[in-house]
Scaffold this motif. Sequence first.
Motif, mmCIF file in Angstrom:
data_model
loop_
_atom_site.group_PDB
_atom_site.id
_atom_site.type_symbol
_atom_site.label_atom_id
_atom_site.label_comp_id
_atom_site.label_asym_id
_atom_site.label_seq_id
_atom_site.Cartn_x
_atom_site.Cartn_y
_atom_site.Cartn_z
ATOM 1 N N CYS A 52 19.857 41.534 106.264
ATOM 2 C CA CYS A 52 19.027 42.738 106.408
ATOM 3 C C CYS A 52 19.534 43.626 107.544
ATOM 4 O O CYS A 52 19.532 44.860 107.429
ATOM 5 C CB CYS A 52 17.571 42.346 106.657
ATOM 6 N N LEU A 53 19.959 43.017 108.631
ATOM 7 C CA LEU A 53 20.492 43.790 109.757
ATOM 8 C C LEU A 53 21.737 44.577 109.340
ATOM 9 O O LEU A 53 21.877 45.764 109.659
ATOM 10 C CB LEU A 53 20.834 42.854 110.920
ATOM 11 N N LEU A 54 22.625 43.911 108.613
ATOM 12 C CA LEU A 54 23.871 44.562 108.197
ATOM 13 C C LEU A 54 23.617 45.705 107.216
ATOM 14 O O LEU A 54 24.213 46.782 107.328
ATOM 15 C CB LEU A 54 24.819 43.530 107.585
ATOM 16 N N TYR A 55 22.723 45.477 106.244
ATOM 17 C CA TYR A 55 22.464 46.533 105.268
ATOM 18 C C TYR A 55 21.676 47.688 105.870
ATOM 19 O O TYR A 55 21.831 48.848 105.443
ATOM 20 C CB TYR A 55 21.740 45.961 104.047
ATOM 21 N N THR A 56 20.822 47.399 106.850
ATOM 22 C CA THR A 56 20.145 48.488 107.558
ATOM 23 C C THR A 56 21.155 49.326 108.326
ATOM 24 O O THR A 56 21.107 50.572 108.305
ATOM 25 C CB THR A 56 19.083 47.927 108.527
ATOM 26 N N TRP A 57 22.097 48.651 108.990
ATOM 27 C CA TRP A 57 23.164 49.351 109.713
ATOM 28 C C TRP A 57 24.033 50.150 108.735
ATOM 29 O O TRP A 57 24.434 51.282 109.024
ATOM 30 C CB TRP A 57 23.991 48.330 110.475
ATOM 31 N N TYR A 58 24.280 49.562 107.574
ATOM 32 C CA TYR A 58 25.083 50.231 106.547
ATOM 33 C C TYR A 58 24.427 51.546 106.084
ATOM 34 O O TYR A 58 25.110 52.544 105.801
ATOM 35 C CB TYR A 58 25.263 49.284 105.361
ATOM 36 N N GLY A 59 23.104 51.562 105.994
ATOM 37 C CA GLY A 59 22.394 52.732 105.481
ATOM 38 C C GLY A 59 22.121 53.814 106.504
ATOM 39 O O GLY A 59 21.750 54.941 106.121
ATOM 40 N N LEU A 60 22.286 53.522 107.779
ATOM 41 C CA LEU A 60 22.015 54.524 108.808
ATOM 42 C C LEU A 60 23.068 55.632 108.783
ATOM 43 O O LEU A 60 24.216 55.401 108.364
ATOM 44 C CB LEU A 60 21.983 53.854 110.185
ATOM 45 N N PRO A 61 22.712 56.847 109.254
ATOM 46 C CA PRO A 61 23.652 57.981 109.210
ATOM 47 C C PRO A 61 24.945 57.753 109.980
ATOM 48 O O PRO A 61 25.953 58.401 109.690
ATOM 49 C CB PRO A 61 22.839 59.127 109.834
ATOM 50 N N VAL A 62 24.946 56.842 110.932
ATOM 51 C CA VAL A 62 26.169 56.608 111.691
ATOM 52 C C VAL A 62 27.255 55.966 110.832
ATOM 53 O O VAL A 62 28.455 56.117 111.096
ATOM 54 C CB VAL A 62 25.860 55.719 112.930
ATOM 55 N N ILE A 63 26.857 55.267 109.758
ATOM 56 C CA ILE A 63 27.815 54.643 108.838
ATOM 57 C C ILE A 63 27.907 55.447 107.539
ATOM 58 O O ILE A 63 28.999 55.803 107.098
ATOM 59 C CB ILE A 63 27.419 53.185 108.531
ATOM 60 N N SER A 64 26.774 55.693 106.914
ATOM 61 C CA SER A 64 26.741 56.476 105.679
ATOM 62 C C SER A 64 26.581 57.966 106.011
ATOM 63 O O SER A 64 26.232 58.335 107.137
ATOM 64 C CB SER A 64 25.582 56.008 104.792
ATOM 65 N N CYS A 65 26.831 58.799 105.034
ATOM 66 C CA CYS A 65 26.687 60.245 105.221
ATOM 67 C C CYS A 65 25.208 60.624 105.230
ATOM 68 O O CYS A 65 24.510 60.430 104.224
ATOM 69 C CB CYS A 65 27.405 60.996 104.100
ATOM 70 N N ARG A 66 24.746 61.110 106.366
ATOM 71 C CA ARG A 66 23.363 61.535 106.546
ATOM 72 C C ARG A 66 22.402 60.405 106.143
ATOM 73 O O ARG A 66 22.558 59.287 106.578
ATOM 74 C CB ARG A 66 23.110 62.828 105.780
#
Length: 211
Positions: A52-66
């Motif tokens: 869950c931590l990794l996928y939350t980080w994956y979805g944040l704007p710092v990793i994904s676009c906006r």
Amino acid sequence: MGDTLRLAVGVMGNAAALLLFSAPILTFCRVIRKKSTEEFSCVPYTIALLNCLLYTWYGLPVISCRWEKFPVVTINGLGILFELSFILIYLWFTSAKGKKKVAITMIPVILVFCITAAISLLSFHDHHHRKIFVGSVALVTSVVMYGSPLVVVLPNLVGIPLGILQLVLYCKYRKRGIKEESHKWDLEIRNEEKSKQLQLVINDSNINDKS
């Protein structure tokens, strides 16, 4: 049409993930009621927390676009709350040995997440490569999460061939041992008979000498 279908699939995926994250509620209700963890493993919940931590980080704007991955952030953020609650309940009702095991498993979880976050920020400078890196790590973690309940079964799977090997070796060398014991017993009987015959010969010769 394509956007509507994508939204529908996303909603269904989030609903399925919510059911997955909330499934252990019944288990932990029993733990609270009995005030005991009954010595079951906490590993699946710590691995799920990392997922869950990794996928939350994956979805944040710092990793994904906006906020293109906003549904991913919401459902996995909720998953973090679920898994942390389960782990805290486990810690409260488990033994001192169980608390030590939880601490040992939590250390690599924190390290993997921190290292992944640091590498994605410092080594990659565009969203595309950051998404590929974090997504790959999260994918591996997902596979481990779904396989983690097998932690109880895997020692037995390893033990089956080892047990069979022990039985084969036992049967093989047991027969050889029986044959060796039988041969040794026959030799002892023969030696004993020979010594008796020799003693009889000596006695007869003594009698003849006296006469």
